[in-house]
Scaffold this active site. Structure first.
Site, short mmCIF file in Angstrom:
data_model
loop_
_atom_site.label_atom_id
_atom_site.label_comp_id
_atom_site.label_asym_id
_atom_site.label_seq_id
_atom_site.Cartn_x
_atom_site.Cartn_y
_atom_site.Cartn_z
N HIS A 13 13.84 -3.85 1.51
CA HIS A 13 13.17 -3.59 0.23
C HIS A 13 12.07 -2.56 0.44
CE1 HIS A 13 12.12 -4.65 -3.92
NE2 HIS A 13 10.89 -4.35 -3.55
N TYR A 22 4.09 -5.50 -10.12
CA TYR A 22 2.66 -5.80 -10.24
C TYR A 22 2.22 -5.38 -11.64
CZ TYR A 22 2.66 -6.02 -5.11
OH TYR A 22 2.90 -6.34 -3.79
N PRO A 64 -3.04 -13.89 -0.60
CA PRO A 64 -1.62 -13.52 -0.51
C PRO A 64 -1.25 -12.22 -1.22
CG PRO A 64 -1.94 -15.22 -2.16
CD PRO A 64 -3.28 -15.02 -1.52
N LYS A 97 0.49 -10.70 4.20
CA LYS A 97 0.25 -10.37 5.60
C LYS A 97 0.28 -11.58 6.53
CE LYS A 97 -0.71 -5.98 4.85
NZ LYS A 97 0.22 -4.93 5.27
N TYR A 109 0.53 -1.10 3.34
CA TYR A 109 1.29 -2.13 2.66
C TYR A 109 2.29 -2.81 3.59
CZ TYR A 109 3.85 -4.11 -1.40
OH TYR A 109 4.44 -4.93 -2.32
#
Length: 407
Positions: A83, A213, A305, A309, A404
């Site tokens: 992804h 998001y 979250p 990570k 990211y």
């Protein structure tokens, strides 16, 4: 196995006593077994619980490299999927970032953490690894000595004392490893982002082919696919409100509003399998070592979250610790153990910084920071500027992509 006639406490031993059977503990146990190091994993929950507790499922490129390097990635390559795209929805419209083609070109593997844990546990048992379920670690003793020990409560209520050369605390922020640190031995850094999430697991196919998001004046909403049949959603939530305060219909309606379904397409609705409320807080223990006791995973640090990570740091720390323990036990070389804390903290603080940035990027201003008018124009202005930079600046996009997926 021997039994003390004075205390009626069972006594057992291993070179390394590992507390906790999450990603950190299992990877550590597997690598120690492969190096010929005698170890035991002590886990307070049942095997079923360990293999079914749902957690994040985004594995960073470095995590996949570590698992590949040690022959532990067959399951994720078979059942996971690559992804590399995320979509932002804002009042100024929506935009996508193909982060897999930005920065250093890294993509995530989407693979539910419970599946990874099941793979690791199965492999650990297949190679003869020792693990005790339903065994609660109560305390770590004599960590500043050459022979630390761990007292446990067995399933039948009896007490056992495990002695070893080293103890690895992979049992979370509330586990025995952290509780056993003497006052003043370490520093605890804590921060509350002032944001709360309602986490949802829905029995429905993903509505987006990307991580979604949504930045909205009523609060953040998130969409993250887990499998072809299950999707995870998040809603920014009023702190102190129970997870079951809203009926399913109202939750889906609110997701529609915040994700601007009227503008960008409807969400596929389904039964909510799971709800949970959690505050976005973080902490770091420094250093990650006290004598013969080492911390890894959530016992070492907790991250909000927003950037997924936690599990990735846990696997990285486990590899670093396993190599250091093997050098110390097999060759008497303690340089790796001496450097362990500093090496891991460099990664932890990088992850904390980016997680904080993501948290500020995505969320409506926290309640405690709102002015008399119910909001902060300054916060909203900064947020809009960051999103515009992320939409238009290649340099900003490359920085985002590298952090990211990076640990």
């Amino acid at each position: 196995m021997t039994e003390s006639h004075t205390s009626h406490t069972l006594c057992e031993s291993a070179d390394v006593v590992v507390l906790g059977a999450g990603p950190a503990g299992l990877v550590l146990g597997l690598l120690l077994q492969a190096a010929g190091i005698d170890c035991i994993i002590l886990e307070r929950a049942s095997r079923t619980h360990v293999q079914t507790r749902a957690r994040a499922g985004f594995l960073a490129p470095n995590t996949v490299r570590i698992l590949d390097r040690h022959g532990l990635a067959d399951g994720l390559h078979l059942g996971g999927r690559r992804h590399g795209t995320c979509e932002f929805r804002t009042e100024d419209g929506r935009f996508r970032l193909d982060y897999g083609a930005l920065g250093q070109g890294g993509q995530h593997h989407v693979y539910p953490q419970q599946n990874l844990v099941t793979d690791l546990l199965t492999r650990y048992l297949d190679i003869g690894g020792r693990i005790r379920f339903h065994t609660e670690a109560l305390a770590v003793h004599d960590a500043d000595s050459a022979r630390p020990s761990v007292t446990t409560r067995e399933p039948d209520g009896r007490s056992t004392r495990w002695t070893g050369r080293y103890v690895a605390g992979c049992d979370g922020r509330h586990g025995a490893a952290r509780r056993s640190l003497p006052p003043g031995a370490v520093r605890h850094h804590q921060h509350d982002h002032g944001v709360t999430w309602l986490g949802l697991l829905a029995e429905t196919p993903p509505s987006l082919d990307a991580v979604g998001y949504a930045v909205h004046g009523r609060g953040f909403a998130g969409h993250m696919a887990r499998t072809a049949e299950v999707t995870r959603y998040y809603l920014q939530w009023q702190r102190g409100t129970p997870a079951d305060a809203w009926p399913e219909q109202r939750i889906w309606d609110e997701l529609d509003v915040r994700m601007r379904a009227a503008d960008h397409g409807p969400l596929q609705r389904g039964r909510l399998l799971e709800r949970g409320v959690f505050d976005l807080t973080c902490d770091v223990v420094e250093p990650l070592r006290h004598g013969s006791l080492f911390l890894a995973g959530d016992a070492a640090s907790l991250l909000a979250p927003a950037a997924a990570k936690g599990a990735n740091l846990a696997v990285l720390e486990a590899e670093i610790l396993a190599e250091a323990l093997a050098d110390a036990l097999a060759h008497g070389d303690t340089a790796g153990l001496d450097a362990y804390s500093d090496r891991c903290l460099a990664h932890i603080w990088r992850a904390q910084e980016f997680t904080g940035w993501m948290t500020r990027l995505l969320h409506a201003v926290p309640e405690q920071d709102r002015g008399a008018g119910g909001g902060s124009f300054f916060h909203a202005g900064l947020q809009r500027s960051r999103l515009n930079s992320l939409r238009t600046s290649r340099i900003y996009q490359d920085w985002f992509a590298e952090n990211y997926v990076g640990v």
